[in-house]
Write an enzyme that holds these catalytic residues in place. Structure first.
Site, mmCIF file in Angstrom:
data_model
loop_
_atom_site.group_PDB
_atom_site.id
_atom_site.type_symbol
_atom_site.label_atom_id
_atom_site.label_comp_id
_atom_site.label_asym_id
_atom_site.label_seq_id
_atom_site.Cartn_x
_atom_site.Cartn_y
_atom_site.Cartn_z
ATOM 1 N N LYS A 45 85.953 -17.795 -67.835
ATOM 2 C CA LYS A 45 86.290 -16.574 -67.099
ATOM 3 C C LYS A 45 84.951 -15.875 -66.788
ATOM 4 O O LYS A 45 84.030 -15.888 -67.616
ATOM 5 C CB LYS A 45 87.194 -15.704 -68.000
ATOM 6 C CG LYS A 45 87.543 -14.344 -67.448
ATOM 7 C CD LYS A 45 88.625 -14.381 -66.414
ATOM 8 C CE LYS A 45 88.715 -12.996 -65.746
ATOM 9 N NZ LYS A 45 89.445 -13.020 -64.477
ATOM 10 N N CYS A 153 84.944 -13.138 -56.031
ATOM 11 C CA CYS A 153 86.081 -12.327 -56.474
ATOM 12 C C CYS A 153 86.517 -11.405 -55.337
ATOM 13 O O CYS A 153 85.713 -10.629 -54.825
ATOM 14 C CB CYS A 153 85.728 -11.510 -57.716
ATOM 15 S SG CYS A 153 87.119 -10.500 -58.231
ATOM 16 N N LYS A 190 80.159 -20.244 -56.266
ATOM 17 C CA LYS A 190 81.579 -20.208 -55.878
ATOM 18 C C LYS A 190 81.742 -19.188 -54.764
ATOM 19 O O LYS A 190 81.571 -17.985 -54.966
ATOM 20 C CB LYS A 190 82.447 -19.860 -57.080
ATOM 21 C CG LYS A 190 83.945 -19.913 -56.777
ATOM 22 C CD LYS A 190 84.751 -19.827 -58.049
ATOM 23 C CE LYS A 190 86.243 -19.777 -57.821
ATOM 24 N NZ LYS A 190 87.008 -19.673 -59.072
ATOM 25 N N ASN A 217 88.016 -19.684 -54.038
ATOM 26 C CA ASN A 217 88.644 -18.645 -54.848
ATOM 27 C C ASN A 217 89.935 -18.250 -54.130
ATOM 28 O O ASN A 217 90.287 -18.829 -53.111
ATOM 29 C CB ASN A 217 87.697 -17.458 -55.013
ATOM 30 C CG ASN A 217 88.043 -16.597 -56.220
ATOM 31 O OD1 ASN A 217 89.212 -16.282 -56.451
ATOM 32 N ND2 ASN A 217 87.045 -16.208 -57.000
ATOM 33 N N THR A 218 90.637 -17.279 -54.656
ATOM 34 C CA THR A 218 91.896 -16.855 -54.052
ATOM 35 C C THR A 218 91.652 -16.211 -52.683
ATOM 36 O O THR A 218 90.575 -15.708 -52.404
ATOM 37 C CB THR A 218 92.586 -15.850 -54.974
ATOM 38 O OG1 THR A 218 91.628 -14.861 -55.340
ATOM 39 C CG2 THR A 218 93.115 -16.528 -56.215
HETATM 40 C C1 LIG Z 1 94.704 -14.224 -62.698
HETATM 41 C C2 LIG Z 1 93.515 -14.886 -62.065
HETATM 42 C C3 LIG Z 1 92.227 -14.532 -62.451
HETATM 43 C C4 LIG Z 1 91.109 -15.126 -61.880
HETATM 44 N N1 LIG Z 1 89.857 -14.771 -62.312
HETATM 45 C C5 LIG Z 1 88.755 -15.391 -61.771
HETATM 46 C C6 LIG Z 1 87.448 -15.099 -62.256
HETATM 47 O O1 LIG Z 1 87.246 -14.304 -63.184
HETATM 48 N N2 LIG Z 1 86.405 -15.735 -61.677
HETATM 49 C C7 LIG Z 1 86.567 -16.657 -60.665
HETATM 50 O O2 LIG Z 1 85.587 -17.224 -60.172
HETATM 51 N N3 LIG Z 1 87.809 -16.953 -60.192
HETATM 52 C C8 LIG Z 1 88.886 -16.351 -60.728
HETATM 53 N N4 LIG Z 1 90.148 -16.690 -60.282
HETATM 54 C C9 LIG Z 1 90.302 -17.692 -59.194
HETATM 55 C C10 LIG Z 1 90.602 -19.099 -59.733
HETATM 56 O O3 LIG Z 1 89.550 -19.584 -60.528
HETATM 57 C C11 LIG Z 1 90.848 -20.084 -58.572
HETATM 58 O O4 LIG Z 1 89.686 -20.151 -57.767
HETATM 59 C C12 LIG Z 1 92.034 -19.697 -57.691
HETATM 60 O O5 LIG Z 1 93.112 -19.214 -58.473
HETATM 61 C C13 LIG Z 1 92.543 -20.862 -56.831
HETATM 62 O O6 LIG Z 1 92.959 -21.948 -57.624
HETATM 63 P P1 LIG Z 1 94.550 -22.259 -57.904
HETATM 64 O O7 LIG Z 1 95.192 -22.448 -56.586
HETATM 65 O O8 LIG Z 1 94.527 -23.496 -58.771
HETATM 66 O O9 LIG Z 1 95.060 -21.068 -58.620
HETATM 67 C C14 LIG Z 1 91.285 -16.101 -60.858
HETATM 68 C C15 LIG Z 1 92.582 -16.462 -60.460
HETATM 69 C C16 LIG Z 1 93.697 -15.878 -61.059
HETATM 70 C C17 LIG Z 1 95.078 -16.289 -60.621
#
Ligand SMILES: Cc1cc2nc3c(=O)[nH]c(=O)nc-3n(C[C@H](O)[C@H](O)[C@H](O)COP(=O)(O)O)c2cc1C
Length: 378
Positions: A45, A153, A190, A217-218
């Site tokens: 994280k 982020c 990232k 990332n999201t």
């Molecule tokens: C609740 C939550 C917290 C996240 N926190 C971080 C973070 O602290 N740092 C980061 O680089 N990405 C963070 N992400 C993004 C994820 O690492 C990932 O890039 C994103 O969810 C897409 O992947 P997925 O489709 O498998 O969820 C977070 C995602 C979620 C859902």
């Protein structure tokens, strides 16, 4: 037995699957469980220098959809399938001092597993750049195998943090360069998917010395409004801010971002994320050129660290290699990137000759049957 191992940015992984930086990797106990379950690596994280305080209530929720009406909602309904995750969680609320001994202990317990430290600081001045260096030096000093710089982020208010860095090619270069000055381990950047052309920011990171780009990332998004209560499905005091969408809904979007990256930089290293829960999805990332694949949403919904997800990914990879043994494929490297060149300009896609253009009368999903006399081509 199939060779699952990969070497990515000089780091050897026993398999190419990592838990991405998110709740599954927010604690020592989670990371320990993840390694025991079989993940090849984890990205912690994101760690910052200053404590953060998250909003009241849920930091993440899941949207599901139903086959009868395609309704997308956070409300739990029987028979609904996962559509996406939505979150407005900030970086780790634990300090660097909290993380440091844990990184050391985890690496001592699992020397053959890969631990990447995700880090984030500001970027507005030299003091902030020194924060990046402090985070990098501490993490690698405690034994982290690599660093992932969080330029992605989607919900940081500060203009010099998170995806605001990833939207500014100047900052991407400057921060990467600052970290590379002190880094003894590989540095991954990232990037946010929320820019017009992610190739621009990736080029800037590579200019700064990045060893790999990580995407996605999201995606920026807001929850739906409940038509009965007229309230957002997730809110605090009725208010909501933009948050991040992950999971199955973003898979094709994240693949498009990744394809533009791997096509622009065929010789560079990429780690793919977005919508992976099974080898079928991971395969698309590998075939486009990724050397590793990361998972968040699917793992969150599988006992918080994805023991069944990693089992499926490994079984899928083994089966795939087994089926393609006849093609001489022994490991991921043998098929990595072999479909990258199939993405071309639309103008390069073959079209039927005018005479055969209306010859087929089979009804295509979403279209009415073509009118036989129609001749105008747009
Ligand atoms: C609740 C939550 C917290 C996240 N926190 C971080 C973070 O602290 N740092 C980061 O680089 N990405 C963070 N992400 C993004 C994820 O690492 C990932 O890039 C994103 O969810 C897409 O992947 P997925 O489709 O498998 O969820 C977070 C995602 C979620 C859902």
């Amino acid at each position: 037995m199939a060779d699952r191992s990969v070497t990515f940015t000089g780091i050897r992984f026993e398999n190419p699957f990592l838990l991405s930086s998110a709740p599954p990797t927010e604690s020592e106990s989670n990371i320990t469980r993840a390694f025991e379950a079989g993940w090849g690596g984890v990205v912690t994280k994101t760690i910052g220098l200053h404590p953060v305080v998250n909003v009241y209530g849920a930091k993440a929720k899941f949207m599901r959809t139903t086959p009868d009406d395609a309704n997308v909602s956070m409300k739990k309904r029987p028979g609904a399938a996962l559509h996406s995750s939505w979150n407005w969680e900030l970086i780790s609320d634990k300090t660097l001092e909290w993380w440091a001994p844990r990184i050391r202990r985890i690496k001592e317990a699992f020397p053959n597993k890969v631990l990447i430290a995700s880090i984030m600081a500001g970027s507005g001045n030299d003091k902030e750049l020194k924060h990046w260096q402090e985070l990098a030096e501490t993490a690698q000093g405690e034994g982290a195998d690599g660093l992932e710089l969080n330029f992605s982020c989607p919900h940081m208010d500060r203009r010099d943090m998170g995806s605001n860095i990833g939207k500014d090619q100047g900052l991407c270069s400057v921060v990467t360069e600052a970290v590379k000055e002190v880094a003894k381990v590989p540095v991954w950047c990232k990037l946010t998917p929320a820019t017009a052309d992610i190739v621009v920011e990736a080029a800037a990171c590579f200019r700064g010395g990045a060893d790999a780009i990580v995407s996605s990332n999201t995606f920026p998004s807001i929850p739906l409004i409940d038509p009965e209560t007229l309230e957002f499905e997730i809110n605090v005091d009725g208010l909501v801010s933009s948050g991040g969408l992950g999971g199955p809904a973003i898979l094709p979007l994240a693949l498009a971002k990744m394809a533009s990256l791997t096509k622009a930089f065929p010789d560079k290293s990429f780690s793919g994320i977005g919508g992976v829960s099974d080898f079928n999805q991971a395969a698309s990332y590998f075939l486009l050129g990724c050397g590793t694949v990361q998972v968040c949403t699917a793992a969150m919904l599988d006992q918080a660290v994805g023991p069944n997800v990693i089992k499926r990914l490994l079984a899928g990879l083994d089966k795939f290699l087994d089926e393609h043994a006849k093609d001489g494929w022994k490991n991921v490297e043998d098929f990595r990137g072999i479909r990258r060149d199939r993405i071309v300009l639309q103008s390069e896609i073959r079209r039927p000759e005018a005479a055969e253009y209306h010859s087929g009368y089979e009804t295509v999903e979403g279209y009415a049957a073509p009118q036989p006399e129609e001749t105008v081509r747009v």
